[in-house]
Design an enzyme around this catalytic site. Structure first.
Site, PDB file in Angstrom:
ATOM      1  N   ALA A 136       0.911  -0.808  -0.040  1.00 48.78           N
ATOM      2  CA  ALA A 136       0.300   0.107   0.025  1.00 48.78           C
ATOM      3  C   ALA A 136       0.891   1.453   0.040  1.00 48.78           C
ATOM      4  CB  ALA A 136      -0.960  -0.092   0.903  1.00 48.78           C
ATOM      5  N   GLU A 249       0.608  17.851   0.544  1.00 45.71           N
ATOM      6  CA  GLU A 249       1.649  16.937   0.469  1.00 45.71           C
ATOM      7  C   GLU A 249       2.789  16.992  -1.043  1.00 45.71           C
ATOM      8  OE1 GLU A 249       3.383  12.417   0.876  1.00 45.71           O
ATOM      9  OE2 GLU A 249       1.734  12.919   2.181  1.00 45.71           O
TER      10      GLU A 249
END
Length: 384
Positions: A136, A249
Site C-alpha cells: 500500500a 504534501e
C-alpha cells in the site's frame, strides 16, 4: 538564478520569509549537511532552531503558537530548503510541518491539539505519518494494518515501511483498517501513537539511494494498545483525511523539486563557466548553452505552475487536477534537469564528492513518493 520579475501570487511577507529561510539555510544547513548525510539523520537541535524561528508552524493555528498562514508560506519554505542541496534535511522538516502534523491540525479535537501542537510547532515533538505498507504505497486503499476496538482502547496490529522520521520521531499518525468488512478505501481510520507505547517498535533503519540525512524506518505494531481518545478524526473516514492531506504534501514535493532544480542549474552554470575545454570555457559552446537554456525554461515553467497552484489552494479552490499535474510535472522536471547537470559536470558529476552527484540521487524519489508520476497523471486523466 531565480527571476527578479514580481509574481502576482505571493505577497511581500512571503518574500521576507524567503530571505529569512535562505539565510538560515546558508548558516545552519549548508555547513553541516555532509556530516548529517554520514550520520543518517538530522539532529534535534536543528529542528528546535527551526521551531524557534517559526518555520515549523507556518500553517498551524495561532492558538497553538503557529503563524496561521496559508500554503504559500509553506511553498516558500519547501523551495528554499530545496536549494540547500541536502534533500534529506528538507524532507525531514517538510514531513513534520506539512505531511504529518497537519493530520492533527485538521482532524484533531481541542484536547489532542492542545496536548501536542505547541511542542510540534516548537520542534520538541517530531512527527511522522505512517500510511505506506509493502502492498500500500500510492494505493492507500490496500492498507492491511488493523485496529480493533477493545472496550476503552484500540489494539493495532500490522506494519509500515518507508516512514520518514520513523526512527527518531516522537508522535506517529498511523492509518489502520477499522472496518474489516469495508471494501477498498472505506473503513480506514487514523490514530495517534506515541513512541514508547508497548508493542510499537522500529524494525530497522532503512538504507536509501538518496535522502541519506533523513531517517527512514520500517515499523511494527504488535498488539499496540492505545486509548480510544487517540482516534484522530472520524472513525472509518481516514482515507479521506489522507487524500485531503496529500494535496499539500504534493505541493511541498513539487516546491522542493523546483528549489533543487534551480540550485543544480546555478551550480552547473558556475561550473561550465570555469571549466576549460577545446580552447575556451564550456559555457561558450553553443550546445552547452542550449542545454542550459532548455533546462532553465523548464524550471521557470515548473516554478510558475507551482506558484499558481499554491495560490489556487490558498483561495480555497478545489484543485486536485492542478496539484496532481504539478506534482508529476515539477518532479519529472527536477529529474531531467539533474540528469543534464550531471552530464555537464563531466566525470566529476559521477563522483560522490560532487554536490551534483548527491542531488541527482536525491531527486530520483521525487517522482515516486507522495504519489508516483503515473498515479498523478491518472488523477489528471480522470478530470479531463
Amino acid at each position: 538564478m531565480t527571476s527578479n520579475i514580481p509574481n502576482p501570487y505571493f505577497l511581500e511577507e512571503h518574500q521576507m520569509l524567503r530571505e529569512q529561510v535562505r539565510r538560515f539555510v546558508e548558516k545552519e544547513i549548508v555547513p553541516n549537511g555532509d556530516e548529517w548525510e554520514r550520520e543518517g539523520h538530522v539532529p534535534r537541535a536543528l529542528m528546535r532552531k527551526m521551531g524557534e524561528l517559526g518555520f515549523l508552524g507556518l500553517t498551524h493555528d495561532t492558538d497553538y503558537g503557529g503563524s496561521g498562514l496559508d500554503v504559500r508560506a509553506a511553498t516558500v519554505l519547501a523551495e528554499e530548503l530545496g536549494r540547500s542541496t541536502f534533500a534529506g534535511v528538507t524532507i525531514t522538516a517538510l514531513v513534520h510541518t506539512n505531511m504529518a502534523s497537519p493530520h492533527l491540525a485538521l482532524a484533531g479535537n481541542a484536547e489532542q491539539k492542545q496536548k501536542y501542537l505547541p511542542d510540534i510547532i516548537q520542534g520538541k515533538t517530531i512527527t511522522a505519518v505512517c500510511v505506506t505498507e509493502p502492498a500500500a504505497g500510492s494505493d492507500v486503499a490496500g492498507i492491511r494494518t488493523r485496529a480493533v476496538r477493545d472496550g476503552d482502547d484500540w489494539i493495532i496490529n500490522g506494519s509500515k515501511i518507508f516512514i520518514t522520521n520513523g526512527v527518531y520521531g516522537d508522535l506517529y499518525i498511523v492509518a489502520a483498517k477499522t472496518d474489516p468488512n469495508a471494501k477498498g478505501s472505506r473503513g480506514i481510520s487514523m490514530f495517534l501513537v506515541e513512541k514508547g507505547t508497548s508493542g510499537f517498535s522500529v524494525g530497522r533503519s532503512l538504507k536509501k539511494h538518496g535522502w541519506r540525512s533523513s531517517d527512514t524506518a520500517e515499523l511494527f505494531f504488535d498488539n499496540v494498545r492505545i486509548p480510544a481518545g487517540n482516534l484522530l478524526g472520524e472513525e472509518n473516514k481516514g482515507f479521506y483525511a489522507v487524500m485531503k492531506n496529500f494535496q499539500h504534501e504534493r505541493i511541498m514535493l513539487a516546491a522542493m523539486g523546483v528549489g533543487e532544480a534551480q540550485k543544480a542549474l546555478d551550480l552547473t552554470i558556475e561550473n561550465v563557466k570555469q571549466r576549460q575545454a577545446f580552447g575556451g570555457a564550456l559555457f561558450d559552446k553553443d550546445v552547452v548553452r542550449l542545454k542550459l537554456a532548455q533546462a532553465q525554461t523548464q524550471v521557470d515553467a515548473a516554478r510558475n505552475y507551482l506558484y499558481y497552484v499554491s495560490w489556487l489552494d490558498a483561495q480555497g479552490v478545489e484543485c486536485i487536477k492542478e496539484v496532481s499535474g504539478l506534482k508529476a510535472w515539477a518532479c519529472e522536471v527536477a529529474n531531467q534537469v539533474m540528469y543534464e547537470c550531471v552530464q555537464l559536470h563531466g566525470g566529476m558529476g559521477f563522483m560522490e564528492e560532487s554536490i551534483i552527484e548527491r542531488m541527482y540521487r536525491d531527486a530520483r524519489v521525487l517522482t515516486i513518493g507522495g504519489g508516483a508520476t503515473e498515479v498523478m497523471y491518472g488523477e489528471v486523466a480522470k478530470r479531463l
